[in-house]
Write an enzyme that holds these catalytic residues in place. Structure first.
Site, mmCIF file in Angstrom:
data_model
loop_
_atom_site.group_PDB
_atom_site.id
_atom_site.type_symbol
_atom_site.label_atom_id
_atom_site.label_comp_id
_atom_site.label_asym_id
_atom_site.label_seq_id
_atom_site.Cartn_x
_atom_site.Cartn_y
_atom_site.Cartn_z
ATOM 1 N N GLY A 229 -37.666 12.743 48.015
ATOM 2 C CA GLY A 229 -38.211 11.870 46.967
ATOM 3 C C GLY A 229 -37.509 12.126 45.649
ATOM 4 O O GLY A 229 -36.485 12.798 45.612
ATOM 5 N N ASN A 230 -38.031 11.572 44.582
ATOM 6 C CA ASN A 230 -37.472 11.848 43.262
ATOM 7 C C ASN A 230 -38.593 11.822 42.235
ATOM 8 O O ASN A 230 -39.744 11.563 42.571
ATOM 9 C CB ASN A 230 -36.358 10.855 42.919
ATOM 10 C CG ASN A 230 -36.860 9.434 42.871
ATOM 11 O OD1 ASN A 230 -37.672 9.079 42.042
ATOM 12 N ND2 ASN A 230 -36.391 8.603 43.807
#
Ligand code: CTP
Length: 419
Positions: A229-230
């Site tokens: 993810g980020n």
């Protein structure tokens, strides 16, 4: 929560705390504002102290807790606090406080301060659904709004005594964001106050237009529990969607963020880049304007493991494959007159690289933010951006609230729609 960016340094927030169960969350609001550098003055009502003791607030901030017109450190506390405040925030704001504020009562320190201040007023209502939906409360809210008071929430969810429904106080993060928005967008002290707490949108400017917005960071599964993810929160994309709706557009927001749906916006929840590409692809044809604010993963694991990865099996390699470049696909398939806006989080303000990206992706505008700046990027409520068009720099703003960035992005996009 947020990074340590002190975006509220030098600003004073008087935090009025009303008597509702959500008073315990006011503690988190105080911490959130303090972390951003604000001086917070806690001002509790008698009823609030039934829910949270004064000692809790005292332990968390250097300011004495104010509670009464008669025994505070200032001789005339309501005018002193009213003048000091850059913002008067009331969280939770009970039905009783809404009524008193709407009618100008001044029988305790909080309500007297509200009358004595010229600072913007931000209320976070919290009450049972029956009360929130009562016409008397609705009329008080309408009165307050007509005077320029801003509200954040209420949302829907668990209430006191095991009930559930509309009336739940907005989450502390949302309240802090709304406070930042008002403080950043407030006129300089020398300017006369704006007629409303928030800058008025040119409502109707996008009437008849269909706007498609993406938001949030995608999650690319590794196995059943892990993902790549980020740090994108989705705030900026949600702010663009909310602003477009307030300007009269029909708005669809394709988002991976857990933020609440903005008013009057159709929300489509997605998780992966592929889901986002599919949902956007289905709706792109009819959109006049598409704003890709999402932080779409560039790579995803080639295969998703069916079971949880087992640590005892030692080092593992992860084979990644590129995801679809949604913006580039949109540009390849775009219809005449459609405006495409991309976002680019860059480290360092390398506008040449950004201009190359704008060209490569075939977008009309690229909103470039330098995520190495403390007041910009993923995990803060503010942003500093440069908007690049094919002709060069179209606008520069910041640090301002993400709502203000949304307004600027839509101002520039609207000018392209018109040409
Ligand atoms: N974007 C997209 N699909 C992807 C990756 C990005 O549509 N698979 C969009 C983003 O929503 C954003 C814009 O492209 O509007 C720029 O995103 P960015 O991550 O900066 O672009 P990249 O293609 O990753 O460029 P680079 O890796 O060269 O920085």
């Amino acid at each position: 929560m947020r990074s340590g960016a002190a975006v509220l340094t030098g600003r004073t927030v008087v935090l009025g705390v009303g008597g509702g169960i959500a008073a315990y969350k006011a503690v988190e609001v105080l911490r959130g504002l303090s972390k951003l550098g604000a001086e917070v003055v806690p001002l509790v009502t008698d009823a609030a102290t039934h829910f949270v003791g004064r000692a809790t607030f005292s332990a968390l901030c250097p300011e004495p807790v104010r509670a009464s017109l008669w025994d505070g450190p200032e001789p005339v506390p309501h005018t002193a606090l009213g003048r000091r405040a850059d913002l008067l925030l009331v969280a939770p704001c009970t039905a009783d406080l809404l009524a008193k504020l709407a009618h100008g009562h001044a029988d305790d320190l909080l309500t007297a301060t509200a009358l004595a201040t010229r600072a913007p007023l931000l209320l976070a209502p919290a009450m049972h659904s029956e009360m929130w939906e009562h016409p008397a409360v609705g009329a008080n809210v309408a009165t307050l709004k007509s005077r320029g008071t801003s509200l954040v929430g209420p949302g829907t969810g668990p209430l006191a005594a095991g009930d559930s429904g509309v009336g739940r106080m907005a989450e502390p993060d949302e309240i802090v964001d709304a406070a930042v928005s008002l403080l950043y967008d407030a006129p300089a002290p020398s300017e006369p106050p704006a007629p409303s707490g928030l800058v008025a949108a040119p409502s109707g400017a996008l009437a008849g237009m269909a706007v498609l917005v993406s938001a949030g960071g995608t999650r690319e599964p590794i196995d059943r529990v892990r993902f790549i993810g980020n740090r994108s929160s989705g705030r900026q994309g949600h702010a663009v969607a909310a602003e477009a709706a307030s300007r009269g557009a029909r708005v669809v927001l394709v988002t991976s963020s857990a933020l609440p749906a903005p008013d009057e916006v159709e929300v489509v929840k997605v998780e992966t880049a592929q889901e986002m590409a599919e949902e956007i692809g289905k709706r792109a044809g009819e959109a006049n304007l598409i704003v890709m604010a999402a932080a779409v993963a560039d790579f995803r694991p080639r295969a998703r493991l069916e079971h949880k990865m087992d640590r005892s099996r030692g080092p593992v390699g992860l084979e990644l494959e590129p995801t679809e470049d949604i913006l580039a696909s949109l540009s390849a398939a775009r219809r005449p007159g459609q405006v495409l806006v991309g976002f680019a989080a860059e480290v360092g303000s390398d506008l040449a690289r950004a201009a190359e990206k704008l060209e490569r992706k075939g977008a009309d505008l690229l909103v470039v933010n330098d995520v190495s700046e403390p007041d910009a990027g993923f995990d803060v409520p503010t942003n500093t951006v440069t908007i690049l068009s094919r002709r060069g720099v179209a606008a520069k703003v910041g640090p301002v609230s993400k709502e203000q960035v949304a307004r600027t992005v839509l101002d520039v996009s609207t000018s392209l729609l018109a040409t």
